[in-house]
Motif scaffolding. Structure first.
Motif, short mmCIF file in Angstrom:
data_model
loop_
_atom_site.label_atom_id
_atom_site.label_comp_id
_atom_site.label_asym_id
_atom_site.label_seq_id
_atom_site.Cartn_x
_atom_site.Cartn_y
_atom_site.Cartn_z
N HIS B 150 118.58 56.87 -71.77
CA HIS B 150 117.37 56.36 -71.12
C HIS B 150 117.04 55.05 -71.81
O HIS B 150 117.26 54.92 -73.02
CB HIS B 150 116.24 57.37 -71.32
N ILE B 151 116.49 54.08 -71.09
CA ILE B 151 116.32 52.78 -71.72
C ILE B 151 115.12 52.70 -72.65
O ILE B 151 115.06 51.84 -73.50
CB ILE B 151 116.28 51.62 -70.69
N ILE B 152 114.14 53.60 -72.51
CA ILE B 152 113.08 53.57 -73.52
C ILE B 152 113.09 54.81 -74.41
O ILE B 152 112.52 54.80 -75.48
CB ILE B 152 111.66 53.38 -72.93
N ARG B 313 113.72 40.06 -63.12
CA ARG B 313 112.32 40.29 -63.48
C ARG B 313 112.14 41.54 -64.33
O ARG B 313 111.07 41.77 -64.88
CB ARG B 313 111.47 40.47 -62.20
N CYS B 314 113.17 42.36 -64.37
CA CYS B 314 113.05 43.68 -65.02
C CYS B 314 112.56 43.55 -66.46
O CYS B 314 113.06 42.74 -67.23
CB CYS B 314 114.39 44.39 -64.98
N ILE B 315 111.58 44.39 -66.80
CA ILE B 315 111.09 44.40 -68.19
C ILE B 315 111.52 45.67 -68.90
O ILE B 315 110.96 46.02 -69.95
CB ILE B 315 109.55 44.23 -68.24
N ARG B 316 112.49 46.38 -68.33
CA ARG B 316 113.07 47.57 -68.98
C ARG B 316 112.02 48.60 -69.40
O ARG B 316 112.04 49.09 -70.52
CB ARG B 316 113.87 47.15 -70.23
N CYS B 317 111.14 48.91 -68.45
CA CYS B 317 110.10 49.88 -68.78
C CYS B 317 110.56 51.31 -68.54
O CYS B 317 109.97 52.26 -69.05
CB CYS B 317 108.86 49.60 -67.94
N GLY B 318 111.58 51.49 -67.70
CA GLY B 318 112.11 52.83 -67.46
C GLY B 318 111.39 53.61 -66.37
O GLY B 318 111.77 54.73 -66.05
N ALA B 319 110.35 53.03 -65.76
CA ALA B 319 109.60 53.78 -64.74
C ALA B 319 110.50 54.20 -63.58
O ALA B 319 110.36 55.29 -63.03
CB ALA B 319 108.44 52.94 -64.21
N CYS B 320 111.45 53.33 -63.23
CA CYS B 320 112.30 53.66 -62.08
C CYS B 320 113.10 54.93 -62.33
O CYS B 320 113.24 55.77 -61.44
CB CYS B 320 113.20 52.48 -61.71
N MET B 321 113.63 55.10 -63.55
CA MET B 321 114.38 56.33 -63.80
C MET B 321 113.46 57.53 -64.01
O MET B 321 113.78 58.65 -63.62
CB MET B 321 115.38 56.15 -64.95
N PRO B 342 117.91 53.90 -61.38
CA PRO B 342 117.91 52.88 -60.34
C PRO B 342 118.20 51.47 -60.86
O PRO B 342 118.96 50.73 -60.23
CB PRO B 342 116.50 52.98 -59.77
N ILE B 343 117.64 51.09 -61.99
CA ILE B 343 117.94 49.73 -62.48
C ILE B 343 119.43 49.62 -62.79
O ILE B 343 120.06 48.60 -62.48
CB ILE B 343 117.05 49.34 -63.70
N GLY B 344 120.00 50.67 -63.33
CA GLY B 344 121.44 50.65 -63.61
C GLY B 344 122.25 50.59 -62.32
O GLY B 344 123.24 49.85 -62.21
N VAL B 373 107.11 52.38 -57.95
CA VAL B 373 106.51 52.38 -59.29
C VAL B 373 106.92 51.19 -60.15
O VAL B 373 106.33 50.96 -61.20
CB VAL B 373 106.82 53.68 -60.07
N CYS B 374 107.93 50.46 -59.74
CA CYS B 374 108.41 49.35 -60.58
C CYS B 374 107.29 48.33 -60.77
O CYS B 374 106.81 47.74 -59.81
CB CYS B 374 109.62 48.66 -59.95
N PRO B 375 106.87 48.11 -62.02
CA PRO B 375 105.74 47.21 -62.23
C PRO B 375 106.04 45.80 -61.75
O PRO B 375 105.13 45.06 -61.38
CB PRO B 375 105.53 47.23 -63.76
N MET B 376 107.34 45.42 -61.76
CA MET B 376 107.70 44.07 -61.38
C MET B 376 108.07 43.98 -59.89
O MET B 376 108.57 42.97 -59.43
CB MET B 376 108.87 43.58 -62.23
N ARG B 377 107.84 45.08 -59.17
CA ARG B 377 108.10 45.15 -57.74
C ARG B 377 109.52 44.66 -57.38
O ARG B 377 109.70 43.81 -56.50
CB ARG B 377 107.07 44.34 -56.95
N ILE B 378 110.48 45.18 -58.09
CA ILE B 378 111.87 44.83 -57.79
C ILE B 378 112.36 45.73 -56.65
O ILE B 378 112.21 46.95 -56.73
CB ILE B 378 112.76 45.01 -59.03
N PRO B 379 112.89 45.16 -55.58
CA PRO B 379 113.31 45.99 -54.45
C PRO B 379 114.66 46.67 -54.75
O PRO B 379 115.70 46.30 -54.22
CB PRO B 379 113.44 44.97 -53.31
N LEU B 380 114.60 47.67 -55.60
CA LEU B 380 115.84 48.30 -56.07
C LEU B 380 116.70 48.87 -54.95
O LEU B 380 117.92 48.64 -54.91
CB LEU B 380 115.51 49.36 -57.13
N PRO B 381 116.11 49.61 -53.98
CA PRO B 381 116.96 50.13 -52.91
C PRO B 381 117.66 49.01 -52.13
O PRO B 381 118.83 49.14 -51.75
CB PRO B 381 115.98 50.89 -52.00
S1 SF4 Z 1 110.86 50.12 -63.11
FE1 SF4 Z 1 111.37 47.98 -62.68
S2 SF4 Z 1 110.89 46.87 -64.54
FE2 SF4 Z 1 110.95 49.04 -65.09
S3 SF4 Z 1 113.09 49.38 -65.75
FE3 SF4 Z 1 113.04 49.89 -63.61
S4 SF4 Z 1 113.59 47.99 -62.56
FE4 SF4 Z 1 113.04 47.42 -64.67
#
Ligand code: SF4
Lengths: 254, 475
Positions: B150-152, B313-321, B342-344, B373-381
Motif C-alpha cells: 500500500h502506498i501509505i 497530479r497524484c499526491i500518493r494519498c492512497g484513497a483510491c486503493m 487504481p493509481i497503479g 474520492v481522489c482528492p486531485m480528481r484524477i479520472p482514473l477509470p
Molecule cells: S486517490 Fe488520487 S491522489 Fe490519492 S493516490 Fe489515488 S490517484 Fe493519487
C-alpha cells in the motif's frame, strides 16, 4: 392535460434478453406518468462490452446506431443507470474527434435519462402503481450512482409503495463486482466481491433485494441462489410498477 | 523489484485464500473509508479545496520546467544540490556516489515510494551499504523481505500476530527473546532498536511529498516522526523525489495538505509535517552538513501533453486503493509492482510496460469510486480505459477475448441479426432453465458459474413480445 412526452425506451440488451418483465414494468411506469412510449426496433446494445474492452471503433459504430434510432423522441429512457450513463457520459467523449457526431451525441445525451430518476426528476412522479408486502433492501449500482447521481430517487418512490418496508443495505454504495466483462475476465475476483455483497444483503434482514441495473441483479441473484438463499431479487421497476407475476430473478416456476 | 503484474490472476487467487491478509484488508476497508468520509463531512469547503488543489497542480504541470528550475536555483542558493536523474539507474548511481564519498556503511530511510520505484534497497545492499527503514511499516516489511502493499501503509497487509512473530524472530539478536503482542510494546521495541541505528547512520534518505519552488524546501508528512530523525541526525540528507512533486509556494502546500491527510487516513493533518531547506546553517543547532535532492524523471516528462498527464497530479494519498473493491479483495501485492490499486492500474503500464502490466487496467469493475474520492480528481477509470484501448489496438489483449467482443459487436451492429440470434438463443435457454430459474453450470459460461448461478432468461425477448403486442416501434 399537456401533450404527452414522447419517450423512446432504450430497453437495454440484458432486459431485452433476460428479463422482459422489466421492460413492461418500465412501460407501465412511463405510461402512468403520462408518457407515450415507443420501443424502436432497431435497438440492440449500448456498446459497453466493446467500449470497456478497449474496442472503440466497434463502440463508435454501435453508438451511431443508437443515435440514429433515438433521434425522434423528446426523451430517451433506459431502465439501467449503466446504459443511460454510457449514452450520457461516454458517447460525447467517444466522438471527440468527430465534431458533427459529437454534437449529435451531446444532443442525445441531453435528453437521455435513467428510468427512476426520469420519473421523479422530469415527470415529477410522487406515487406509483406498485404494492408490496414485505421488507426490501436496495443496492446502488455504480454507474447510476456516480455518473447520474441516482440515489434518493428510487428511495423516494419506494417509500410511496403501499406495504413496503425499506431497510438500508450496509455498504449499499460498494460495487457488487459485476463490472460487465470483468465478471468473466476476472471471475475469481468478481465472485469474491459479490460474495461480500451477498453477506451484506443477508445481514440487512430484508426478504427482497432491489436494484436498478440488470447486470448487477444477475450477478447478485446468481450468487445468492448459489448460496441457497431464498431472498428474492428484482429490478426496482418491477416493484414500483407492481408487476410481480414473474418468478424473481434466478427463481424457478413454483 | 521484479514485477509480477503479468501473473495478476494467480496472485489474486493466492491472496483470496490468505486468511491473515483478508483479515487485514477488511480492517483497512472499514477503517479508512469511514475515516475519510468523516473527515470530508467535517470540512464544509472540502470539495472546493479539491478543486483548488487540482488547479494548483494543473498550473504547475503547464509550467513544469520553469518551477523545476526555480526550485533548483533556490536549493543551490541555500547550499544544497539537485541531481537530475532521467532513469532509475541514474538515481541509484547518484545516491551511491554521495554515499561513497562519505564512506557510508549504514543509511537510514524514511518512507519513500520513489525509493521503491528505483529499487534502492537491494542496490545499496549489493554495494555493501546497509539500508535501515525507519518507518514502522517499512521496517516490518523489510524484516519480512516483502515489497510494500500500500502506498501509505506499506505493511497494512500484516496482522498484529504476524508482526509479533517477525519481531520475535528478528529481534533475538538484540537480546529481545520474549515474544510480545501488545501494539504499544511492539512499537516501543522497534523504536528502541531503531534509535541506535539513527546514530550509526552516515546518510539519511527520505522521500518528499512536496518540493517547493519558492523556497527550495522539501516536505514530508509522517505520523511517527521517524522522518525527522532520519534527516536530522546523519551528516548527509538525501531527498529522493519524482519531479511532479513540485508546487509553486508554501501557500500551495498548505492548501494541498488540507486534502492530503483527510483523504489518506481521515486525519485533519498528519502528526508531523517536516520542511527541510538546505543543510545546517552556522546558527542552527542541528541538521545535516549536506543536503541533496535526487530528482527522478523516469518517464514522467513523456506523460506531459498526453492522456496520462493528469496522473502527475497524484499526491500518493492512497484513497483510491482504500476505496477500491478489487484492492479490498486481492490486496496490494497482487498488482505485482510498486504502485497498486487504481493509481497503479493507471500508472504502472507506463512505467513497466503494457505487456507486463496489461491486467492491471483491465482488472477493474469501473465502479468509479476511486475517481469519486481522489482528492486531485484524477479520472482514473478513463485512464484505465485508455490502456484497454491501447491493448486492444496493439493486440496485447488475448485473442479469445478479442474474438468474443468483436463477435458481440458484429451482432449489436446488425439489429436484424441481433433479433434473430437472440430470439433463438433465449428460447433455448429459457426452456432449459424454466423449472429451476437458473443454471448451475453452462457450456462456455464457466467463468460466470464458477462461483454463482446464472439466472435463466424468461424465454422470449422483450422486443419480440412488444412487437407481438403491437406496441409502438417507431417504424
Ligand atoms: S486517490 Fe488520487 S491522489 Fe490519492 S493516490 Fe489515488 S490517484 Fe493519487
Amino acid at each position: 392535460m399537456s401533450e404527452p412526452k414522447r419517450v423512446g425506451l432504450f430497453v437495454t440488451c440484458l432486459v431485452d434478453l433476460f428479463r422482459p418483465s422489466v421492460g413492461f414494468a418500465a412501460v407501465r411506469l412511463l405510461e402512468a406518468a403520462g408518457c407515450e412510449v415507443t420501443v424502436p426496433s432497431v435497438q440492440t446494445c449500448c456498446g459497453q462490452p466493446a467500449y470497456n474492452s478497449g474496442d472503440s471503433a466497434d463502440t463508435r459504430d454501435i453508438a451511431r446506431g443508437v443515435v440514429r434510432a433515438f433521434r425522434d423522441f423528446d426523451y430517451v429512457v433506459a431502465p439501467s443507470g449503466s446504459c443511460a450513463g454510457m449514452i450520457v457520459k461516454h458517447y460525447p467523449e467517444l466522438f471527440r474527434d468527430d465534431p458533427a457526431m459529437a454534437a449529435e451525441a451531446e444532443e442525445l445525451a441531453g435528453r437521455t435519462h435513467e428510468l427512476v430518476s426520469f420519473l421523479t426528476d422530469v415527470c415529477g412522479v410522487t406515487s406509483v402503481p406498485g404494492k408490496y408486502d414485505g421488507t426490501v433492501t436496495y443496492h446502488d449500482s455504480c454507474s447510476g450512482l456516480r455518473e447520474l447521481k441516482v440515489k434518493q430517487q428510487p428511495r423516494a418512490l419506494l417509500a410511496t409503495v403501499d406495504g413496503l418496508d425499506l431497510r438500508e443495505l450496509p455498504g449499499a454504495e460498494t460495487c457488487c463486482g459485476f463490472g460487465g466483462t470483468f465478471c468473466v475476465k476476472y471471475a475469481d475476483v468478481s465472485v469474491e466481491i459479490v460474495g461480500r455483497k451477498s453477506a451484506d444483503i443477508r445481514a440487512s434482514g430484508a426478504d427482497a433485494l432491489l436494484a436498478g441495473d440488470m447486470g448487477c441483479l444477475l450477478n447478485m441473484a446468481g450468487r445468492l441462489k448459489r448460496e441457497g438463499s431464498d431472498i428474492e431479487v428484482r429490478h426496482v421497476a418491477e416493484v414500483l410498477a407492481g408487476m410481480l407475476n414473474q418468478p424473481a430473478i434466478g427463481d424457478g416456476q413454483s | 523489484m521484479q514485477p509480477t503484474s503479468h501473473a495478476f490472476k494467480q496472485n489474486a487467487k493466492r491472496a483470496m485464500v490468505d486468511t491473515p491478509l483478508q483479515e487485514s484488508l477488511r480492517r483497512l476497508e472499514t477503517g479508512f473509508t469511514a475515516a475519510r468520509q468523516a473527515a470530508a463531512d467535517g470540512l464544509p469547503e472540502f470539495e472546493d479545496l479539491r478543486d483548488e488543489a487540482r488547479g494548483i497542480k494543473n498550473h504547475v504541470l503547464e509550467h513544469l520546467d520553469l518551477y523545476l528550475e526555480r526550485f533548483e536555483s533556490r536549493v543551490t542558493e541555500k547550499g544544497g544540490q539537485v541531481h537530475w536523474c532521467e532513469t532509475p539507474r541514474d538515481a541509484r548511481n547518484a545516491i551511491l556516489e554521495i554515499c561513497r564519498k562519505v564512506g557510508a556503511r549504514t543509511v537510514t530511510k524514511g518512507k519513500s515510494m520513489v525509493a521503491e520505484e528505483i529499487a534502492l534497497n537491494p542496490f545499496l545492499e549489493e554495494n555493501g551499504i546497509e539500508p535501515v527503514e525507519t518507518d514502522l511499516g517499512e521496517y516490518i516489511i523489510q524484516l519480512a523481505d516483502e515489497p510494500p502493499s500500500h502506498i501509505i501503509g506499506p505493511a497494512v497487509h500484516k496482522t498484529k500476530d504476524q508482526v509479533s512473530d517477525l519481531f520475535h524472530e528478528h529481534h533475538q539478536k538484540y537480546g529481545k527473546t520474549e515474544r510480545i503482542e501488545e501494539p504499544e510494546a511492539l512499537v516501543a521495541e522497534a523504536r528502541e532498536i531503531l534509535r541506535q541505528k539513527y546514530f550509526d547512520a552516515d546518510v539519511g534518505i527520505t522521500g518528499a511529498n512536496f518540493l517547493i519552488a519558492e523556497t527550495g524546501s522539501t516536505v514530508i508528512v509522517t505520523n511517527e516522526g521517524n522522518g525527522d530523525l532520519t534527516q536530522m541526525l546523519p551528516r548527509i540528507h538525501i531527498v529522493v523525489a519524482s519531479l511532479e512533486k513540485i508546487v509553486p509556494t508554501l501557500e500551495d502546500v498548505s492548501t494541498i495538505l488540507r486534502v492530503l491527510a483527510r483523504s489518506a487516513t481521515g486525519q485533519e493533518m498528519s502528526v508531523y509535517t517536516t520542511f527541510s531547506t538546505g543543510p545546517k546553517r552556522p546558527e542552527d543547532l542541528d541538521g545535516p552538513d549536506e543536503f541533496h535532492v535526487v530528482l527522478l524523471d523516469n518517464g514522467r516528462s513523456e506523460m506531459l501533453g498526453t492522456e496520462l498527464q493528469e496522473l502527475l497530479r497524484c499526491i500518493r494519498c492512497g484513497a483510491c486503493m482504500n476505496h477500491c473493491p478489487v484492492y479490498h479483495a486481492v490486496g496490494g501485492h497482487t498488482y505485482g509492482w510498486v504502485y497498486p490499486g487504481p493509481i497503479g492500474a493507471a500508472l504502472d503500464p507506463h512505467l513497466i510496460g503494457l505487456e507486463e502490466a496489461r491486467h492491471l487496467p483491465n482488472a477493474s469493475t469501473f465502479c468509479g469510486r476511486c475517481e469519486e474520492v481522489c482528492p486531485m480528481r484524477i479520472p482514473l477509470p478513463k485512464i484505465m480505459r485508455h490502456w484497454r484501448e491501447q491493448a486492444f489496438e496493439h493486440h496485447v489483449s488475448p485473442s479469445p477475448e478479442r474474438f468474443a467482443i468483436r463477435l458481440w459487436a458484429a451482432i449489436a451492429k446488425r439489429p436484424m441479426l441481433y433479433h434473430l440470434g437472440t430470439r433463438i438463443a433465449m428460447a433455448v435457454l429459457g426452456r432449459l432453465g424454466r423449472r429451476r430459474g437458473r443454471f448451475a453450470s453452462l457450456p462456455l459460461a464457466g467463468g460466470w458459474t464458477g462461483g454463482r448461478d446464472l439466472p435463466a432468461p424468461e424465454g422470449r425477448t422483450f422486443q419480440a413480445m412488444w412487437a407481438a403486442r403491437g406496441g409502438r416501434t417507431g417504424r
